[in-house]
Enzyme design. Structure first.
Site, PDB file in Angstrom:
ATOM      1  N   LYS A 151       0.857  -1.182   0.000  1.00 17.47           N
ATOM      2  CA  LYS A 151       0.000   0.000   0.000  1.00 17.47           C
ATOM      3  C   LYS A 151       0.898   1.238   0.000  1.00 17.47           C
ATOM      4  O   LYS A 151       2.056   1.120   0.416  1.00 17.47           O
ATOM      5  CB  LYS A 151      -0.938  -0.021   1.201  1.00 17.47           C
ATOM      6  CG  LYS A 151      -0.270   0.338   2.531  1.00 17.47           C
ATOM      7  CD  LYS A 151      -1.251   0.856   3.551  1.00 17.47           C
ATOM      8  CE  LYS A 151      -0.647   1.988   4.316  1.00 17.47           C
ATOM      9  NZ  LYS A 151      -1.336   2.514   5.413  1.00 17.47           N
ATOM     10  N   HIS A 181      -1.500  -5.427   5.672  1.00 19.21           N
ATOM     11  CA  HIS A 181      -1.008  -6.284   6.740  1.00 19.21           C
ATOM     12  C   HIS A 181      -2.026  -6.468   7.866  1.00 19.21           C
ATOM     13  O   HIS A 181      -1.937  -7.412   8.642  1.00 19.21           O
ATOM     14  CB  HIS A 181       0.344  -5.802   7.280  1.00 19.21           C
ATOM     15  CG  HIS A 181       0.271  -4.549   8.082  1.00 19.21           C
ATOM     16  ND1 HIS A 181       0.355  -3.307   7.514  1.00 19.21           N
ATOM     17  CD2 HIS A 181       0.107  -4.350   9.403  1.00 19.21           C
ATOM     18  CE1 HIS A 181       0.245  -2.409   8.455  1.00 19.21           C
ATOM     19  NE2 HIS A 181       0.098  -2.996   9.619  1.00 19.21           N
ATOM     20  N   LYS A 185      -3.381 -10.255  10.598  1.00 20.47           N
ATOM     21  CA  LYS A 185      -3.372 -10.362  12.060  1.00 20.47           C
ATOM     22  C   LYS A 185      -4.218 -11.553  12.500  1.00 20.47           C
ATOM     23  O   LYS A 185      -5.275 -11.824  11.932  1.00 20.47           O
ATOM     24  CB  LYS A 185      -3.909  -9.076  12.691  1.00 20.47           C
ATOM     25  CG  LYS A 185      -2.910  -7.935  12.570  1.00 20.47           C
ATOM     26  CD  LYS A 185      -3.411  -6.696  13.247  1.00 20.47           C
ATOM     27  CE  LYS A 185      -2.401  -5.575  13.100  1.00 20.47           C
ATOM     28  NZ  LYS A 185      -1.152  -5.818  13.809  1.00 20.47           N
ATOM     29  N   ASP A 238      -4.597   7.187   4.048  1.00 24.27           N
ATOM     30  CA  ASP A 238      -3.549   6.340   4.625  1.00 24.27           C
ATOM     31  C   ASP A 238      -4.126   5.166   5.411  1.00 24.27           C
ATOM     32  O   ASP A 238      -3.540   4.085   5.419  1.00 24.27           O
ATOM     33  CB  ASP A 238      -2.654   7.188   5.541  1.00 24.27           C
ATOM     34  CG  ASP A 238      -1.461   6.400   6.054  1.00 24.27           C
ATOM     35  OD1 ASP A 238      -0.783   5.761   5.223  1.00 24.27           O
ATOM     36  OD2 ASP A 238      -1.208   6.401   7.269  1.00 24.27           O
ATOM     37  N   HIS A 243      -7.147  -0.013   5.685  1.00 27.08           N
ATOM     38  CA  HIS A 243      -7.243  -0.859   6.883  1.00 27.08           C
ATOM     39  C   HIS A 243      -8.650  -0.872   7.480  1.00 27.08           C
ATOM     40  O   HIS A 243      -9.211  -1.924   7.761  1.00 27.08           O
ATOM     41  CB  HIS A 243      -6.270  -0.378   7.966  1.00 27.08           C
ATOM     42  CG  HIS A 243      -4.833  -0.397   7.551  1.00 27.08           C
ATOM     43  ND1 HIS A 243      -4.295  -1.409   6.801  1.00 27.08           N
ATOM     44  CD2 HIS A 243      -3.825   0.469   7.774  1.00 27.08           C
ATOM     45  CE1 HIS A 243      -3.011  -1.156   6.591  1.00 27.08           C
ATOM     46  NE2 HIS A 243      -2.704  -0.020   7.168  1.00 27.08           N
TER      47      HIS A 243
HETATM   48  P1  NAP Z   1      11.834   3.401   1.855  1.00 28.08           P
HETATM   49  O1  NAP Z   1      12.410   3.212   3.202  1.00 28.08           O
HETATM   50  O2  NAP Z   1      11.917   4.733   1.195  1.00 28.08           O
HETATM   51  O3  NAP Z   1      12.507   2.310   0.902  1.00 28.08           O
HETATM   52  C1  NAP Z   1      12.376   2.336  -0.494  1.00 28.08           C
HETATM   53  C2  NAP Z   1      13.229   1.239  -1.068  1.00 28.08           C
HETATM   54  O4  NAP Z   1      13.174   1.336  -2.493  1.00 28.08           O
HETATM   55  C3  NAP Z   1      14.682   1.343  -0.686  1.00 28.08           C
HETATM   56  O5  NAP Z   1      15.207   0.046  -0.475  1.00 28.08           O
HETATM   57  C4  NAP Z   1      15.319   1.940  -1.934  1.00 28.08           C
HETATM   58  O6  NAP Z   1      16.658   1.531  -1.948  1.00 28.08           O
HETATM   59  C5  NAP Z   1      14.482   1.283  -3.011  1.00 28.08           C
HETATM   60  N1  NAP Z   1      14.508   2.008  -4.280  1.00 28.08           N
HETATM   61  C6  NAP Z   1      14.200   3.314  -4.475  1.00 28.08           C
HETATM   62  N2  NAP Z   1      14.340   3.622  -5.782  1.00 28.08           N
HETATM   63  C7  NAP Z   1      14.729   2.489  -6.392  1.00 28.08           C
HETATM   64  C8  NAP Z   1      15.034   2.160  -7.745  1.00 28.08           C
HETATM   65  N3  NAP Z   1      14.968   3.054  -8.739  1.00 28.08           N
HETATM   66  N4  NAP Z   1      15.381   0.900  -8.024  1.00 28.08           N
HETATM   67  C9  NAP Z   1      15.457  -0.046  -7.056  1.00 28.08           C
HETATM   68  N5  NAP Z   1      15.190   0.206  -5.768  1.00 28.08           N
HETATM   69  C10 NAP Z   1      14.825   1.450  -5.439  1.00 28.08           C
HETATM   70  O7  NAP Z   1      10.296   3.000   1.822  1.00 28.08           O
HETATM   71  P2  NAP Z   1       9.552   1.956   2.766  1.00 28.08           P
HETATM   72  O8  NAP Z   1       9.064   2.667   3.957  1.00 28.08           O
HETATM   73  O9  NAP Z   1      10.403   0.763   2.944  1.00 28.08           O
HETATM   74  O10 NAP Z   1       8.266   1.615   1.899  1.00 28.08           O
HETATM   75  C11 NAP Z   1       8.308   0.766   0.766  1.00 28.08           C
HETATM   76  C12 NAP Z   1       6.882   0.603   0.250  1.00 28.08           C
HETATM   77  O11 NAP Z   1       6.083   0.004   1.275  1.00 28.08           O
HETATM   78  C13 NAP Z   1       6.180   1.922  -0.081  1.00 28.08           C
HETATM   79  O12 NAP Z   1       5.284   1.694  -1.147  1.00 28.08           O
HETATM   80  C14 NAP Z   1       5.399   2.241   1.185  1.00 28.08           C
HETATM   81  O13 NAP Z   1       4.290   3.037   0.921  1.00 28.08           O
HETATM   82  C15 NAP Z   1       4.983   0.848   1.598  1.00 28.08           C
HETATM   83  N6  NAP Z   1       4.703   0.710   3.038  1.00 28.08           N
HETATM   84  C16 NAP Z   1       5.655   1.004   3.967  1.00 28.08           C
HETATM   85  C17 NAP Z   1       5.377   0.839   5.313  1.00 28.08           C
HETATM   86  C18 NAP Z   1       6.407   1.114   6.376  1.00 28.08           C
HETATM   87  O14 NAP Z   1       6.102   0.896   7.556  1.00 28.08           O
HETATM   88  N7  NAP Z   1       7.605   1.543   6.025  1.00 28.08           N
HETATM   89  C19 NAP Z   1       4.100   0.391   5.724  1.00 28.08           C
HETATM   90  C20 NAP Z   1       3.159   0.079   4.751  1.00 28.08           C
HETATM   91  C21 NAP Z   1       3.474   0.247   3.420  1.00 28.08           C
HETATM   92  P3  NAP Z   1      17.859   2.277  -2.655  1.00 28.08           P
HETATM   93  O15 NAP Z   1      17.789   3.700  -2.282  1.00 28.08           O
HETATM   94  O16 NAP Z   1      19.035   1.520  -2.137  1.00 28.08           O
HETATM   95  O17 NAP Z   1      17.621   2.037  -4.099  1.00 28.08           O
END
Ligand code: NAP
Length: 497
Positions: A151, A181, A185, A238, A243
């Site tokens: 999401k 997620h 649960k 969000d 959810h």
């Molecule tokens: P994040 O911390 O910004 O991580 C993004 C990832 O994408 C990093 O590993 C980045 O690594 C990689 N990336 C960015 N550009 C890229 C490219 N051109 N090619 C390959 N890899 C690339 O984001 P996140 O929080 O993990 O979230 C990831 C996704 O999950 C998003 O869609 C977010 O909305 C969703 N989400 C996150 C959470 C949470 O708790 N974090 C919860 C629900 C949903 P590099 O910079 O090394 O490329």
């Protein structure tokens, strides 16, 4: 009682975004825990991919350090970790470019054509299309390929449709796992077990017996660290659109003919389609202020600033809280309101569904016995469990006085001295993907229907220039949310840890 491990065949799993927050905090720890549980068979290959130029050894080191932070000390066995790292490698890949793709192809080659191959898109939604295209152009898909998308799935109906179209041009719907997620649960699934596995509840599960239902997802954290994304989204997009809507569907849906992905999702879709548009006066939006006397203190991983300071926009009208009253126009629920609320920087972290039954039609015990109604409380976090309050006689002499007592089914207590170690939602959902079970994942039409309900609500407050009501950090939300209930002669259940 030990949770049963259902064996799976060796599989390949590629995590795009392996260096990111979600992969490091949830996905890779979940895989490690499944490995420790003996569920990841020998021969499985897990590959982390992102742009950062790690070697596999460098990635192992970073992940090992991270796991010590994320996992409880007693669940962290260095020997198990060494075994897990043997099946985990890393490839620097640019999802928008060509770097790394031939190497991924090389690393995945040599497997049987029907070996399950999962690609987890733990990256921003802007990369879903480019990744899907490259998976095809580099010949990385096989008959057993599945993709997992995180999401938010779109920002509105138009963008969700566009995303569905892009994915559908490369994958069948049966290969696409849109993850929420919350659906992984334990209690959420127990909700279905309680409803459809017992004779006791289902006959009462309708507007004749249920007065109203409350769904609360309260968080203590603010938006620090996610300011940019959050200020463009707000609580409606969000949390509510996904959810809370999913929880509403599970509470309100008709019994599916069988517990099978399309049967369950068909019933959930019918609920979303039966939702009435929400009247503007049935919606309360809020925005948090710093908790009194604590401005500037560090709190929950961020500065205890007010919302506008955190997002650095003194005119932001994005809501960090939303409460609304929804109606489902079908035979089962006509006349029973559903009150939904979610917010940041609230009093406690608590996700609870409260089903409030109607009073008995006539009290034989007279006025002095007071009003008593049954109440089913489904706690999703923390302390997952289900409590049913029943009315009994107050013990002792002195006439017939009544009191409500809880019949508590706290999983930790009911399932053994140490309880079942409840798998994290991500553990369960990732293994469901490997097994090819889509029941707990959202179908494309479900997501679109949820946006079709949400979009006019957002358009309405944008057209009216609606400004969210302020509420104090650490409180239960804006006072207007209480009014929303009081107007109906009802009140919110407390937000308790
Ligand atoms: P994040 O911390 O910004 O991580 C993004 C990832 O994408 C990093 O590993 C980045 O690594 C990689 N990336 C960015 N550009 C890229 C490219 N051109 N090619 C390959 N890899 C690339 O984001 P996140 O929080 O993990 O979230 C990831 C996704 O999950 C998003 O869609 C977010 O909305 C969703 N989400 C996150 C959470 C949470 O708790 N974090 C919860 C629900 C949903 P590099 O910079 O090394 O490329």
């Amino acid at each position: 009682m030990v949770s049963r491990v259902i064996p799976v065949d060796p599989f390949d799993l590629v995590v795009f975004g392996a260096t990111g927050d979600l992969a490091q905090r949830k996905i890779l720890p979940a895989l490690f825990r499944r490995y420790c549980a003996g569920q990841i068979p020998k021969g499985t290959r897990i590959i982390g991919a992102a742009r950062t130029a790690y070697s596999t050894e460098g990635f192992h080191q970073a992940l090992s350090e991270n796991l010590t932070q994320v996992l409880a000390a007693d669940s962290y066995d260095p020997e198990e970790l060494a075994g897990f790292l043997q099946i985990l490698s890393y490839i620097p890949i640019d999802g928008n470019g060509e770097a790394g793709w031939p190497e991924l192809n090389r690393r995945l080659s040599g497997a049987a054509p029907d070996r399950v191959r999962v690609f987890y898109f733990s990256v921003g939604p802007g990369l879903f299309g480019p990744l899907a295209e490259r998976l095809h152009s580099y010949g990385l898909t096989n008959g057993a390929t599945r993709i997992v998308v995180e999401k938010p799935f779109g920002h509105d109906l138009a963008s969700a449709r566009a995303l569905n179209r892009i994915l559908a041009s490369h994958f069948e719907e049966g290969q696409i796992y849109r993850i929420d997620h919350y659906l992984g649960k334990e209690t959420v699934q127990n909700l279905m077990a309680v409803r459809f596995g017992n004779m006791l509840f289902e006959p009462l599960w309708n507007s004749q017996y249920v007065d109203h239902i409350q769904i609360t997802v309260a968080e203590t954290v603010g938006v620090a660290g996610r300011e940019d994304y959050y200020d463009r989204s707000g609580a409606m997009r969000d949390m509510m659109q996904n959810h809370l809507m999913q929880l509403l569907c599970l509470i309100a849906m008709e019994p599916p003919a069988k517990f099978d992905p399309d049967a369950v999702r068909d019933e959930k879709l019918k609920v979303i389609r039966a939702l009435d548009p929400v009247e503007p006066y049935h919606i309360v939006r809020g925005q948090y202020n710093a908790a009194p006397g604590r401005a500037g203190e560090t709190c929950d991983g961020g500065e205890d600033l007010n919302y506008r300071e955190t997002v650095q926009d003194q005119r932001s009208s994005t809501e960090s809280y939303i409460a609304l009253k929804a109606h489902i126009s079908n035979w089962r629920w006509a006349g029973t309101p559903f009150y939904l609320r979610t917010g940041k920087r609230l009093k406690a972290r608590s996700s609870v569904i409260n089903v409030l039954f109607k009073d008995a039609p006539h009290s034989i015990f007279g006025e002095e016995a007071g009003r008593h109604a049954n109440h089913l409380k489904i706690r999703l976090q923390p302390n997952e469990g289900i409590t049913l309050s029943v009315t009994i006689k107050e013990p002792g002499p002195g006439g017939m006085r009544l009191m409500d007592v809880p019949l508590d089914m706290s999983f930790a207590e009911a399932l053994g001295p140490k309880g079942v170690d409840p798998a994290d939602a991500y553990e369960r959902l990732i293994m469901d993907v490997v097994r090819g079970n889509q029941t707990l994942f959202m179908r494309g039409d479900e997501v679109e229907a949820a946006w079709a309900w949400t979009d006019p609500i957002i358009a309405g407050w944008q057209a009216r220039g609606d400004v969210p009501k302020p509420y104090e950090g650490g409180s239960t939300g804006p006072g207007d949310a209480d009014l929303l209930m009081r107007r109906d002669n009802r009140e919110w259940r407390g937000i308790n840890p």
